[in-house]
Design a protein around this motif. Structure first.
Motif, PDB file in Angstrom:
ATOM      1  N   GLU B 276      -1.198  -5.224   0.709  1.00 30.67           N
ATOM      2  CA  GLU B 276      -0.148  -5.911  -0.081  1.00 30.67           C
ATOM      3  C   GLU B 276      -0.009  -5.618  -1.490  1.00 30.67           C
ATOM      4  O   GLU B 276       0.989  -5.673  -2.190  1.00 30.67           O
ATOM      5  N   ASN B 277      -1.438  -5.302  -2.102  1.00 32.34           N
ATOM      6  CA  ASN B 277      -1.358  -4.826  -3.444  1.00 32.34           C
ATOM      7  C   ASN B 277      -0.769  -3.518  -3.724  1.00 32.34           C
ATOM      8  O   ASN B 277       0.114  -3.578  -4.614  1.00 32.34           O
ATOM      9  N   VAL B 280       3.016  -3.758  -3.534  1.00 32.94           N
ATOM     10  CA  VAL B 280       3.737  -4.409  -4.897  1.00 32.94           C
ATOM     11  C   VAL B 280       3.460  -3.209  -5.935  1.00 32.94           C
ATOM     12  O   VAL B 280       4.639  -2.892  -6.781  1.00 32.94           O
ATOM     13  N   PRO B 286      10.794  -4.587  -0.110  1.00 35.04           N
ATOM     14  CA  PRO B 286      10.271  -5.957   0.577  1.00 35.04           C
ATOM     15  C   PRO B 286      10.184  -6.073   2.144  1.00 35.04           C
ATOM     16  O   PRO B 286       9.452  -6.292   2.756  1.00 35.04           O
ATOM     17  N   TYR B 287      11.130  -5.359   2.612  1.00 36.30           N
ATOM     18  CA  TYR B 287      11.287  -5.341   4.107  1.00 36.30           C
ATOM     19  C   TYR B 287      10.325  -4.378   4.787  1.00 36.30           C
ATOM     20  O   TYR B 287      10.103  -4.423   5.997  1.00 36.30           O
ATOM     21  N   TYR B 289       7.126  -4.539   3.998  1.00 38.15           N
ATOM     22  CA  TYR B 289       5.754  -5.267   3.994  1.00 38.15           C
ATOM     23  C   TYR B 289       5.318  -5.541   5.342  1.00 38.15           C
ATOM     24  O   TYR B 289       4.190  -5.290   5.794  1.00 38.15           O
TER      25      TYR B 289
END
Lengths: 336, 316
Positions: B276-277, B280, B286-287, B289
């Motif tokens: 996750e880090n 970003v 974003p889709y 992730y």
């Protein structure tokens, strides 16, 4: 020992059953005439906004002496369908529904249509369908665009190019998508002022939002423009900013331009304290009044549009005093 | 050859972690900076501590779905106390007491009354979330800065949440590998009936693992409060799934009797947060992730099932 064990198990089972049922209330008018009853089904009451909406609907119904039965689905669409069917079985005169999403509510609308019970969707519209309902919704995209446009103006006044982060909501939530689109529309054409360096998906989760903003600040320590798709994520953002010493008031050196959406109590306090630049406020009182009025109109056979738009408004440092009485979060804060 | 294959599979989570580090390190120059690595560790602390407790439960072939609700109730009680002007240590103690009370309730029904863990902890999940909403009145509580100061405090240059996570991992590892209680947990997870016949007080073992899980959840709530400085109605929501995912990613079996905290659960928790880090840091779409995170979890579980097959060639 066996008897004690059975007694405890029986008590536990009863506790579980009681925990699964929802309280309700209905009644007849004092003169014996049948009182109108409306079923109010919320997907969840897990944010201040939904609680404020629920209370506003309750107040509007009670003003008109309409009885209310209530149900909360705890984010479970199939449970909500059963709750709506339960309303229909007990013969309610109208239904106000906050669905989980745009698609799962369609069978609920159809069930109400078949029973000829008017149904109004509160704050979340249905997908395209031939089933008949009216939805009261904020124009998420337009209101976000106006809010972000105000933030861009503030950035322009400062002059330098700003690095921006947008904290997105749940990508399966139509309101979150509207807000994302509104943000992108506001940025388009202003790329000379704003460069979006990170889009953080929060899934409406404060921990994810906090981690996402902290990570974005790690990748780009000079971020100075943050928009969140919901005000309830502000504690996460302020925590991440405080951790790197960037939580500054408007006008202070190093201030990060902040904007949000909803108009909750935290946002109001941040506006008053001078940390928040602007937030788009959903007019929950307008939405509740319109939802109840729409039910009455539908009962009278009037044809209504599929969508009734809550225009909302942007509250910022320039109009805080005159606009705060309409901000639901300000009223919550003032009530304590 | 088979032994080498088995050995490779055993280290699969570690290899995956290295691959993820190398991939994001190549994408972003800041990703491998020590400051960001500490950042990842801090962000993984809360889920990691819950996952440590969850590992104990999973090792006995149980499950604890109430951990997120325990976090919420503990945070709500601490928040109310802090806002009423009580000092931080009192609030922290109250959080632990809440964790013990809810987990004692779980332990009573699961260990003593033999109600399936899934049913009991599902019930306490709903009761706990309802209780938390009642305590908070569904309002966000912004807590005094002392909580944030606690969350950002450092000892020997390492943030306190990372210390707490590290201590939980080391303590759990020592208990599982160097005590008779640890061996009893594995025995109960392998075959509870056989363990009982061998003289192990299975009820006591089961009760203890749920108490450990509840305690870990309360400590994790403290860590999260230290990072957020606020309690919202969604506090701790779905933490149970993140914790189970971290433990399973680290090689703990959902069917009991097999797994470890060090390096297993530690790696599992840190791996998810690292992804996750990294997403970003590289400004990923974003889709992507959920898709990327799911693929990594799938690959890890796939390796795990391969390892099972190799270690138990004659099982069905």
């Amino acid at each position: 020992m066996k008897t004690i064990r059975h007694a405890i198990l029986a008590s536990f089972s009863i506790l579980c059953l009681v925990g699964c049922s929802k309280p309700d209330s209905t009644g007849n008018a004092p003169n014996g005439a049948r009182k109108i009853t409306v079923g109010v089904a919320f997907e969840t009451l897990q944010t201040e906004y939904w609680v404020a909406g629920f209370e506003a609907i309750k107040t509007e119904l009670s003003k008109l002496d309409i009885a209310m039965v209530e149900a909360v689905a705890d984010s479970d669409a199939s449970r909500q369908l059963q709750q709506v069917k339960g309303f229909i079985t007990r013969g309610v005169d109208g239904i106000i529904l906050v669905p989980k999403d745009a698609k799962t509510c369609i069978p609920m609308i159809r069930a109400a249509n078949e029973a000829q019970i008017p149904i109004v969707l509160f704050n979340r519209p249905a997908d395209k369908t031939d089933a008949i309902s009216t939805a009261i919704v904020a124009d998420n995209a337009k209101l976000t665009q106006e809010t972000v446009a105000y933030m861009v103006d503030q950035a322009r006044k400062i002059g330098s190019k700003h690095k921006a982060v947008v904290v997105l909501g749940d990508l399966g939530d139509i309101n979150a998508i509207g807000r994302r689109d509104g943000f992108e529309a506001a940025i388009k054409g202003n790329e000379n002022i704003i460069e979006v360096v990170s889009r953080v998906p929060s899934e409406w989760n404060q921990e994810k939002a906090q981690a996402g903003v902290a990570n974005a600040l790690q990748a780009n320590p000079d971020i100075d423009f943050i928009f969140t798709s919901s005000d309830f994520l502000f504690p996460s953002i302020t925590s991440a900013l405080k951790a790197v010493g960037r939580y500054k008031k408007i006008g202070e050196k190093g201030h990060v331009i902040l904007g949000g959406f909803d108009g909750d109590a935290t946002a109001y306090q941040m506006l008053v304290d001078g940390y928040l630049d602007a937030t788009g406020v959903q007019d929950v009182y307008f939405e509740a009044k319109s939802a109840v009025q729409a039910l009455i109109d539908m009962r009278e056979g009037k044809k209504l549009p599929q969508l009734i738009i809550d225009p909302g408004f942007v509250i910022h440092q320039g109009n805080l005093k005159e606009s705060s009485p309409r901000m639901w979060g300000a009223n919550i804060k003032k009530k304590g | 050859m088979k032994r080498l294959y088995q050995r490779l599979l055993e280290f699969a989570p570690l290899f995956m972690f290295m691959v993820v580090l190398a991939f994001f390190g190549a994408q972003s120059s800041r990703f491998l900076e020590p400051r960001n690595l500490v950042n990842i560790l801090v962000q993984a602390s809360s889920t990691g501590i819950v996952a440590v407790g969850m590992t104990f439960v999973l090792l006995t072939a149980g499950v604890d779905l109430s951990v997120g609700a325990i976090m919420f109730v503990a945070a709500a009680v601490a928040g109310k106390m802090a806002l009423a002007g009580l000092s931080l240590p009192f609030s922290l103690l109250a959080m632990l007491v809440v964790g013990w009370l809810v987990s004692a309730f779980n332990a009573l029904f699961i260990a003593r009354l033999r109600v399936p863990a899934f049913i009991v902890t599902l019930a306490t999940l709903f009761i706990g979330r309802g209780l938390g909403l009642w305590i908070t009145e569904t309002r966000a509580m912004n807590l005094p800065d002392s909580f944030l100061q606690f969350g950002s405090a450092r000892f020997l240059s390492v943030p306190v949440p990372a210390w707490l996570f590290g201590m939980a991992v080391v303590l759990a590892h020592l208990v599982l590998t160097h005590t008779s209680f640890g061996r009893q947990i594995f025995a109960v997870g392998h075959d509870a009936e056989m363990a009982r016949k061998a003289g192990i007080r299975t009820e006591m073992v089961m009760a203890k693992v749920y108490l450990i899980s509840g305690t870990c959840a309360a400590v994790a709530a403290l860590v999260t409060l230290g990072q957020l400085g606020a309690v919202s109605p969604k506090f701790g929501e779905q933490k149970e799934f993140a914790a189970i995912a971290a433990a399973v990613l680290g090689g703990t079996s959902l069917f009991g009797g097999r797994g470890n905290v060090l390096p297993g659960t530690l790696l599992g928790a840190v791996l998810i947060q690292t992804i996750e880090n990294g997403l970003v840091m590289t400004n990923a779409n974003p889709y992507l992730y959920p898709m990327i995170t799911s693929v990594v979890i799938f690959v890890a579980v796939f390796f795990e099932s391969l390892r099972n097959r190799v270690s138990r060639p004659f099982s069905a």
